[in-house]
Design an enzyme around this catalytic site. Structure first.
Site, mmCIF file in Angstrom:
data_model
loop_
_atom_site.group_PDB
_atom_site.id
_atom_site.type_symbol
_atom_site.label_atom_id
_atom_site.label_comp_id
_atom_site.label_asym_id
_atom_site.label_seq_id
_atom_site.Cartn_x
_atom_site.Cartn_y
_atom_site.Cartn_z
ATOM 1 N N ASP A 29 0.845 -1.197 0.000
ATOM 2 C CA ASP A 29 0.000 0.000 0.000
ATOM 3 C C ASP A 29 0.882 1.249 0.000
ATOM 4 O O ASP A 29 1.899 1.313 0.692
ATOM 5 C CB ASP A 29 -0.917 0.004 1.234
ATOM 6 N N ASN A 85 -12.962 -3.138 2.602
ATOM 7 C CA ASN A 85 -13.961 -2.073 2.593
ATOM 8 C C ASN A 85 -14.882 -2.317 1.400
ATOM 9 O O ASN A 85 -14.405 -2.631 0.303
ATOM 10 C CB ASN A 85 -13.278 -0.709 2.433
ATOM 11 N N GLN A 92 -14.593 2.385 1.107
ATOM 12 C CA GLN A 92 -13.862 1.959 -0.089
ATOM 13 C C GLN A 92 -13.559 3.171 -0.973
ATOM 14 O O GLN A 92 -14.468 3.903 -1.366
ATOM 15 C CB GLN A 92 -14.688 0.922 -0.870
ATOM 16 N N VAL A 94 -10.989 2.854 -3.673
ATOM 17 C CA VAL A 94 -10.671 2.346 -5.014
ATOM 18 C C VAL A 94 -11.719 1.283 -5.359
ATOM 19 O O VAL A 94 -11.840 0.264 -4.681
ATOM 20 C CB VAL A 94 -9.248 1.748 -5.063
ATOM 21 N N HIS A 98 -10.511 -5.459 -3.393
ATOM 22 C CA HIS A 98 -9.173 -5.779 -2.872
ATOM 23 C C HIS A 98 -9.274 -6.104 -1.391
ATOM 24 O O HIS A 98 -10.166 -5.629 -0.694
ATOM 25 C CB HIS A 98 -8.193 -4.618 -3.096
ATOM 26 N N HIS A 100 -7.112 -5.923 2.145
ATOM 27 C CA HIS A 100 -5.945 -5.385 2.841
ATOM 28 C C HIS A 100 -5.356 -6.472 3.739
ATOM 29 O O HIS A 100 -6.104 -7.159 4.451
ATOM 30 C CB HIS A 100 -6.346 -4.218 3.753
HETATM 31 P P1 5GP Z 1 -9.838 1.221 0.083
HETATM 32 O O1 5GP Z 1 -10.108 2.427 0.931
HETATM 33 O O2 5GP Z 1 -10.406 1.364 -1.286
HETATM 34 O O3 5GP Z 1 -10.207 -0.072 0.764
HETATM 35 O O4 5GP Z 1 -8.265 1.128 -0.039
HETATM 36 C C1 5GP Z 1 -7.550 1.654 -1.091
HETATM 37 C C2 5GP Z 1 -6.096 1.581 -0.706
HETATM 38 O O5 5GP Z 1 -5.334 1.792 -1.868
HETATM 39 C C3 5GP Z 1 -5.686 2.661 0.306
HETATM 40 O O6 5GP Z 1 -5.135 2.036 1.459
HETATM 41 C C4 5GP Z 1 -4.650 3.491 -0.465
HETATM 42 O O7 5GP Z 1 -3.582 3.923 0.346
HETATM 43 C C5 5GP Z 1 -4.194 2.526 -1.554
HETATM 44 N N1 5GP Z 1 -3.763 3.175 -2.781
HETATM 45 C C6 5GP Z 1 -4.425 4.154 -3.461
HETATM 46 N N2 5GP Z 1 -3.755 4.504 -4.565
HETATM 47 C C7 5GP Z 1 -2.642 3.706 -4.603
HETATM 48 C C8 5GP Z 1 -1.552 3.603 -5.514
HETATM 49 O O8 5GP Z 1 -1.454 4.291 -6.530
HETATM 50 N N3 5GP Z 1 -0.598 2.686 -5.221
HETATM 51 C C9 5GP Z 1 -0.664 1.869 -4.105
HETATM 52 N N4 5GP Z 1 0.342 1.019 -3.930
HETATM 53 N N5 5GP Z 1 -1.675 1.966 -3.223
HETATM 54 C C10 5GP Z 1 -2.648 2.869 -3.467
#
Ligand code: 5GP
Length: 105
Positions: A29, A85, A92, A94, A98, A100
């Protein structure tokens, strides 16, 4: 519209890749919330757990096998948390399913 994770899978955007096979990519991340914070991402672009159809369930098996592989690889197999998420109201950001992996070992 393709997600940021699809761009990472296609190498349009760089990432620290910990593991990859034909079905899954596991990246570190960009904004870690623990000593080890990885994202386990199916290559098939599915928006969220809520968007999974019965026929998509086969994509879950490779995700959990990848979790076992990377946690052993990083020697955190004895203790980690999995977090998903789902939906904007569920935190969420993205919109590409996915899992974590978080570990402070
Ligand atoms: P969500 O909130 O959708 O469950 O988690 C998305 C995760 O993607 C977040 O923890 C954020 O830090 C990570 N993330 C967002 N953009 C990027 C990226 O460009 N590269 C990487 N490696 N992680 C990302």
């Amino acid at each position: 519209m393709s997600s940021i994770f699809t761009k990472i899978i296609s190498r349009e955007i760089p990432a620290h890749i910990e593991y990859e096979d034909e079905n899954v990519i596991v990246i570190h991340d960009i904004a870690p919330q623990a000593k080890h914070h990885l994202l386990v991402i199916p290559k098939q672009e599915i928006e969220s757990t809520q968007a999974l159809l019965e026929g998509d369930m086969d994509i879950l098996k490779p995700l959990f096998l990848a979790i076992q592989t990377v946690t052993r690889q990083l020697a955190i197999q004895d203790g980690y948390k999995l977090h998903i998420n789902s939906g904007k109201a569920g935190g969420q950001e993205v919109m590409h399913l996915h899992i974590h992996i978080l570990s402070d070992i």
